[in-house]
Design a protein around this motif. Structure first.
Motif, PDB file in Angstrom:
ATOM      1  N   GLY A 225      -5.003   3.472  -2.329  1.00 41.05           N
ATOM      2  CA  GLY A 225      -3.770   3.175  -3.070  1.00 41.05           C
ATOM      3  C   GLY A 225      -2.648   4.129  -2.685  1.00 41.05           C
ATOM      4  N   ARG A 226      -2.964   5.397  -2.549  1.00 44.93           N
ATOM      5  CA  ARG A 226      -1.945   6.379  -2.163  1.00 44.93           C
ATOM      6  C   ARG A 226      -1.474   6.146  -0.736  1.00 44.93           C
ATOM      7  NH1 ARG A 226      -3.310  11.817  -5.195  1.00 44.93           N
ATOM      8  NH2 ARG A 226      -2.662  12.805  -3.251  1.00 44.93           N
ATOM      9  N   GLN A 227      -2.394   5.773   0.150  1.00 40.00           N
ATOM     10  CA  GLN A 227      -2.016   5.514   1.540  1.00 40.00           C
ATOM     11  C   GLN A 227      -1.053   4.333   1.641  1.00 40.00           C
ATOM     12  OE1 GLN A 227      -5.979   5.121   3.184  1.00 40.00           O
ATOM     13  NE2 GLN A 227      -5.967   7.219   3.991  1.00 40.00           N
ATOM     14  N   LYS A 228      -1.293   3.325   0.844  1.00 44.95           N
ATOM     15  CA  LYS A 228      -0.381   2.177   0.856  1.00 44.95           C
ATOM     16  C   LYS A 228       0.997   2.575   0.345  1.00 44.95           C
ATOM     17  CE  LYS A 228      -3.962  -1.382   0.360  1.00 44.95           C
ATOM     18  NZ  LYS A 228      -4.542  -2.446  -0.497  1.00 44.95           N
ATOM     19  N   GLU A 229       1.044   3.402  -0.699  1.00 41.18           N
ATOM     20  CA  GLU A 229       2.325   3.864  -1.223  1.00 41.18           C
ATOM     21  C   GLU A 229       3.097   4.683  -0.198  1.00 41.18           C
ATOM     22  OE1 GLU A 229       1.568   6.070  -4.754  1.00 41.18           O
ATOM     23  OE2 GLU A 229       0.750   4.366  -5.871  1.00 41.18           O
ATOM     24  N   LEU A 230       2.381   5.451   0.607  1.00 40.02           N
ATOM     25  CA  LEU A 230       3.022   6.298   1.612  1.00 40.02           C
ATOM     26  C   LEU A 230       3.343   5.543   2.893  1.00 40.02           C
ATOM     27  CD1 LEU A 230       0.770   9.486   1.243  1.00 40.02           C
ATOM     28  CD2 LEU A 230       3.178   9.279   0.565  1.00 40.02           C
ATOM     29  N   GLY A 231       2.904   4.298   3.006  1.00 36.87           N
ATOM     30  CA  GLY A 231       3.130   3.540   4.226  1.00 36.87           C
ATOM     31  C   GLY A 231       2.234   3.962   5.373  1.00 36.87           C
ATOM     32  N   ILE A 232       1.097   4.592   5.039  1.00 32.26           N
ATOM     33  CA  ILE A 232       0.169   5.059   6.064  1.00 32.26           C
ATOM     34  C   ILE A 232      -0.640   3.901   6.641  1.00 32.26           C
ATOM     35  CG2 ILE A 232      -1.830   6.564   6.487  1.00 32.26           C
ATOM     36  CD1 ILE A 232       0.731   8.095   6.102  1.00 32.26           C
ATOM     37  N   VAL A 233      -0.940   2.903   5.819  1.00 25.42           N
ATOM     38  CA  VAL A 233      -1.681   1.729   6.265  1.00 25.42           C
ATOM     39  C   VAL A 233      -0.959   0.484   5.764  1.00 25.42           C
ATOM     40  CG1 VAL A 233      -3.897   2.942   6.286  1.00 25.42           C
ATOM     41  CG2 VAL A 233      -3.173   1.717   4.213  1.00 25.42           C
ATOM     42  N   PRO A 234      -1.176  -0.664   6.410  1.00 21.68           N
ATOM     43  CA  PRO A 234      -0.571  -1.911   5.922  1.00 21.68           C
ATOM     44  C   PRO A 234      -0.952  -2.205   4.477  1.00 21.68           C
ATOM     45  CG  PRO A 234      -1.456  -2.203   8.136  1.00 21.68           C
ATOM     46  CD  PRO A 234      -1.919  -0.849   7.672  1.00 21.68           C
ATOM     47  N   ALA A 235      -0.071  -2.870   3.783  1.00 23.71           N
ATOM     48  CA  ALA A 235      -0.245  -3.115   2.349  1.00 23.71           C
ATOM     49  C   ALA A 235      -1.466  -3.976   2.028  1.00 23.71           C
ATOM     50  CB  ALA A 235       1.009  -3.765   1.782  1.00 23.71           C
ATOM     51  N   ASP A 236      -1.926  -4.777   2.983  1.00 25.21           N
ATOM     52  CA  ASP A 236      -3.080  -5.646   2.719  1.00 25.21           C
ATOM     53  C   ASP A 236      -4.391  -5.062   3.237  1.00 25.21           C
ATOM     54  OD1 ASP A 236      -2.510  -5.862   5.383  1.00 25.21           O
ATOM     55  OD2 ASP A 236      -2.556  -8.054   5.459  1.00 25.21           O
TER      56      ASP A 236
END
Length: 785
Positions: free
Chosen positions: A262-273
């Motif tokens: 969840g944190r990685q998605k917020e930071l744009g580290i991985v694609p949202a899906d």
């Protein structure tokens, strides 16, 4: 780099014209930046705070805020191989580093020697006026060269580093490290009781090495290779750092994965899906077997958190707390280095790379361990014994490692861990900062890159053309590509097209956003590579390698498999090796001299590394010390080999002779002399082991007898451990026990030196000769030496 003399030489110096150019030391162009490699160990993609991890790393985050975080940067999945890539810009098998140096095979792809045709970046920069220094883990020297009698050609000072302070092998005890300063072994400057810790010591030396240069020549650039032992096992850290994480991992590793994603998605580290793969994505011992029914590797699976007992959860959570504290403590030392560079006005013009050498480690197995040496000796861990050490985790009494579930969590969102060609083994953090030369601040980059790409990035950033010759040796072309095109633009296309992977039987290939990878277990011993199952992923959008497209895209899969074989052939990747860790470690390898029946060692000599010391495993042996005893006040160590996690020693305490055999840190087996020591000169005090059986295989059982001359003064039953006393470090000494003690029963204080008498020599016999004959022959031999 030399130039011809262009002056004039006449009979009289008054009529001659000097020319200093051929003799001048190289000077870098004005404004050349410093370069710092910060190389972390076993730190997965999902561990650092700035990558969405649950571990506090404010100083690494500070570097990220000043620069760029790469989300598709990759390694080889193992330490020595990746470190060779970081320093040479060539693929690991081209470097002769198919595996760690302790596992060299004698083939071109895995001989454990980086060839001179693959020069290090230090060798290139030092010829161009850059001061070079290294602290920490080297691990690029073949095991037969890790001793004082061997060539130093592949020690750091032989590969372009002008200064070195650290350790040569795979790992070391963070409280009692095996240290080398430049070209000679040294003792740590303190003890744990005095507050010593290796990460602090290494940072002190890094600052000193830079200061030695900048105080004299502030404009002279420095290349620092700063390779802390953190966060490789053993996870050693002051307790207060682990205690900062009390309760933070009580939710378990599966819930932690969800939080990190969840944190990685917020930071744009991985694609949202992006989705999480299952915790056992390639099978378990119960669900999968190999060719001919060969078993799945018994340690390469994860126990579901909800299947654990309350005690297991408590233990496993504390193991994660200790690891987190270890990494945060290392981050604090990185902060000290940054603060120093800032205080001397050098941080602005310093190109900093922060990377890890592979994904988080699964070497703790599903249970974790408080003593990693049990694994290397085939001894199963015991939950009750581990729980008894709960409050000691991270301290000198343990050699600890977390279970595989935390490896999955700290590799979020990827599958598997170190050793595997999946992203869990190969996708790692990479942060680049250069305030004076990099326009972006705190941004994310998704271009695909690899460890071989750092060298060309440094060369381009410093305006240095790739050399065709270094130290008179024609070079293999650098195989990496520069990352510089992405410095100013998030939308720049990656300059990389293809990257191949091969590690311990696992294989993978990336090409233009697609990746083919096998499900072959690392170190599984399966062989039969032609039957491997290959999976296909569009990793540009499916970073966690969850959606296998092999059935939908058979032509793409066939293309990539063919490309893997082409790249493997180009990079000397054959033969493949998936043998077990124990089988690989015990493979015979060359030594400077062949093993012999008798060895003689002297007090005051440097510690002898285990791989070149006398081998007493699973055999008869006798240890004889030639001593002078003037009065009844003698005490201390006569001979010691190993540490509290495995070793043996002969020592004097309370006027009597004692022998201890510490079986892999599991139990101390002591035999005590029953008579007071004699007095006189040229006395022989000895211990003799006679093997009477073998149980389990490789572990000798028998009788250990103590002697004054040929008079027996003690006897007891012991067994010897089947494997090495340690994977790296804790060698053999005479007249003292340097580093960590084999036993707490020694009299006096560290290093428990022998006093009240004189140790002349110690002879060890492994010929199998009966003791009385050996004693007489040893006396004659000692007198001749």
């Amino acid at each position: 780099m030399s130039e011809p003399f262009r002056g004039v030489v006449d009979l009289d110096i008054r009529d001659s014209t000097p020319d200093w150019a051929p003799f001048a030391q190289p000077v870098a162009p004005p404004g050349t930046p410093n370069v710092v490699y910060v190389v972390l160990d076993d730190v997965g993609f999902g561990a650092l705070g700035c990558y969405g991890g649950l571990i506090d790393t404010p100083n690494i985050d500070r570097i990220a805020a000043q620069g760029l975080r790469y989300t598709q940067w990759h390694t080889t999945a193992l330490c020595s191989p990746t470190r060779s890539c970081l320093l040479t810009g060539r693929n690991h098998t081209t470097n002769g580093m198919a595996c760690i140096t302790e596992a060299a095979t004698g083939f071109p792809n895995g001989n454990g020697h980086v060839p001179p045709e693959c020069a290090t970046i230090a060798e290139v920069l030092v010829e161009r006026g850059v001061s070079t220094a290294m602290v920490g883990k080297w691990h690029l020297c073949a095991q037969d060269e890790m001793n004082l009698a061997a060539s130093k050609r592949n020690w750091p000072v032989g590969r372009g580093f002008e200064r070195f302070y650290g350790f040569l092998g795979a790992e070391t005890n963070q409280w009692y490290p095996d240290l080398v300063h430049d070209n000679h072994p040294v003792e740590p400057p303190g003890t744990p009781a005095e507050g010593y810790h290796l990460s602090v010591d290494l940072t002190d030396k890094a600052i000193q090495f830079i200061d030695d240069v900048k105080t004299i020549a502030p404009e002279r650039p420095v290349f620092l290779y700063y390779a802390l032992g953190a966060a490789h096992a053993p996870h050693h850290v002051p307790r207060e750092w682990a205690d900062r994480y009390r309760g933070r991992f009580d939710m378990g590793y599966e819930a932690a994965r969800e939080q990190i994603l969840g944190r990685q998605k917020e930071l744009g580290i991985v694609p949202a899906d992006t989705e999480l793969p299952p915790i056992n994505p390639i099978g378990t011992p119960e669900t999968r077997t190999g060719p001919d029914g060969k078993p799945f590797p018994p340690l390469d699976y994860t126990k579901p958190w909800d299947s654990l007992s309350a005690d297991e959860r408590r233990l496993f959570a504390r193991m994660a707390e200790v690891y987190a504290g270890f990494l945060s403590h290392a981050d604090d030392q990185i902060g000290r280095l940054l603060d120093y560079l800032e205080s001397i006005d050098q941080l602005e013009n310093t190109l900093v790379f922060v990377v890890s050498d592979n994904g988080a480690s699964g070497e703790g197995g599903p249970e974790g361990s408080v003593n990693e040496n049990k694994f290397f000796n085939g001894i199963p861990d015991d939950l009750a014994a581990n729980l008894a050490m709960l409050d000691e985790l991270g301290g000198p009494q343990t050699y600890n490692h977390y279970p595989t579930g935390w490896a999955m969590a700290f590799n979020t969102p990827f599958k598997m861990w170190k050793r595997y060609s999946f992203n869990g083994g190969t996708a790692d953090p990479c942060i680049v900062s250069w305030p004076a030369g990099l326009p972006a601040r705190g941004e994310v980059r998704h271009q695909y890159h690899h460890a071989i790409d750092l060298v060309p990035t440094v060369l381009e950033s410093l305006g240095i053309a790739e050399p065709h010759e270094v130290r008179g040796v024609t070079q293999i072309p650098v195989q990496g590509v520069s990352m510089s095109s992405s410095f100013g633009s998030a939308d720049a296309a990656t300059t990389k097209r293809t990257q191949f992977y091969s590690m311990l039987g696992t294989r993978g290939i990336w090409h233009d956003g697609w990746k083919a990878v096998t499900t072959h277990p690392a170190l599984g011993g399966w062989g039969d590579y032609q039957s491997d199952v290959w999976e296909l992923y569009h990793v540009e959008v499916d970073r966690s390698e969850l959606h296998d497209l092999a059935q939908q895209e058979p032509e793409k899969l066939a293309e990539l498999i063919g490309l893997w074989f082409y790249e493997a052939g180009t990079n000397n990747a054959f033969p493949l090796d998936d043998r077990s860790a124990l089988e690989i470690i015990l493979t015979p390898r060359p030594q400077l001299i062949p093993p012999r029946d008798r060895y003689v060692y002297h007090p005051g000599a440097a510690e002898i590394p285990e791989h070149v010391a006398v081998n007493v495993r699973n055999r008869d042996f006798s240890i004889g010390a030639l001593v002078d005893l003037a009065d009844g006040g003698a005490q201390g160590v006569l001979f010691a080999h190993g540490s509290r996690f495995g070793g043996h020693a002969l020592y004097v305490k309370d006027g009597r002779l004692h022998y201890v055999n510490n079986y892999a840190g599991v139990m101390e087996q002591r035999v005590d002399g029953t008579e007071d020591l004699p007095r006189g000169e040229n006395l022989i005090l000895s211990a003799s082991f006679t093997k009477t059986g073998e149980e389990p295989p490789g572990s000798a059982r028998g009788t250990l007898s103590l002697f004054h001359g040929d008079h027996k003064v003690g006897e007891g039953e012991i067994r010897t451990q089947p494997g090495m006393f340690s994977l790296a470090g804790e060698g053999l000494t005479v007249g003292r026990d340097s580093g960590e003690a084999v036993t707490e029963d020694y009299p006096g204080e560290a290093p428990w030196s022998f006093t009240g008498g004189t140790v002349h020599k110690v002879a060890i016999d492994v010929s199998g000769t009966p003791y009385v004959d050996m004693e007489r022959e040893a006396a004659a031999m000692l007198s001749r030496e």
